[in-house]
Design a protein around this motif. Sequence first.
Motif, mmCIF file in Angstrom:
data_model
loop_
_atom_site.group_PDB
_atom_site.id
_atom_site.type_symbol
_atom_site.label_atom_id
_atom_site.label_comp_id
_atom_site.label_asym_id
_atom_site.label_seq_id
_atom_site.Cartn_x
_atom_site.Cartn_y
_atom_site.Cartn_z
ATOM 1 N N ALA A 179 0.601 3.540 -2.769
ATOM 2 C CA ALA A 179 0.231 5.012 -3.210
ATOM 3 C C ALA A 179 1.634 6.169 -3.033
ATOM 4 O O ALA A 179 1.380 7.321 -4.057
ATOM 5 N N LEU A 230 -3.285 8.335 2.516
ATOM 6 C CA LEU A 230 -3.752 7.142 1.413
ATOM 7 C C LEU A 230 -3.756 5.802 0.957
ATOM 8 O O LEU A 230 -4.754 4.915 1.440
ATOM 9 N N ALA A 231 -2.568 5.129 2.392
ATOM 10 C CA ALA A 231 -2.204 3.828 2.774
ATOM 11 C C ALA A 231 -3.026 3.332 3.485
ATOM 12 O O ALA A 231 -3.926 2.185 3.628
ATOM 13 N N THR A 275 -10.470 9.032 -4.048
ATOM 14 C CA THR A 275 -10.007 9.793 -3.919
ATOM 15 C C THR A 275 -10.010 10.522 -2.497
ATOM 16 O O THR A 275 -10.699 11.013 -2.428
ATOM 17 N N TYR A 312 1.110 -1.313 0.000
ATOM 18 C CA TYR A 312 0.053 0.290 -0.354
ATOM 19 C C TYR A 312 0.725 1.257 -0.091
ATOM 20 O O TYR A 312 0.462 1.758 -0.439
#
Length: 88
Positions: A30, A57-58, A72, A26
Motif C-alpha cells: 500500500a 488500502l491495507a 480502489t 499489505y
Amino acid sequence: MAVTVDDLKNSLRIEITDDDEMLKTYIDTAEEYVTNAVNANVNLTQYKQFDFAVSLLAQFWYLNRDTDMAKTPYQVVSMIEQLRGLNP
C-alpha cells in the motif's frame, strides 16, 4: 509516522498474530501503491493523508481477500488526490 502491523490490527480489531506477515505485506504494498500514484520522487511520509491512505488500502485488501478488488476505495483515491495537490 508509518503505519505498523499493530496499527492495522487495532483498526481491524485483530488479536491473533496469524496474519501479521500478510498485514505487513499489505502495508508495504500500500505504501508503494500510494507513493507511485502520487509521485514516486516525493517523500510523502510527512503527511497524515499518506498514513491514512496506506492504512485504508491495507485494511481494504485484508478485508476483501476473497472478492474482486477492481476498484480502489473512494477514500484512498481522495487521499491520493489531496497528496497530489500538496506535491505538484
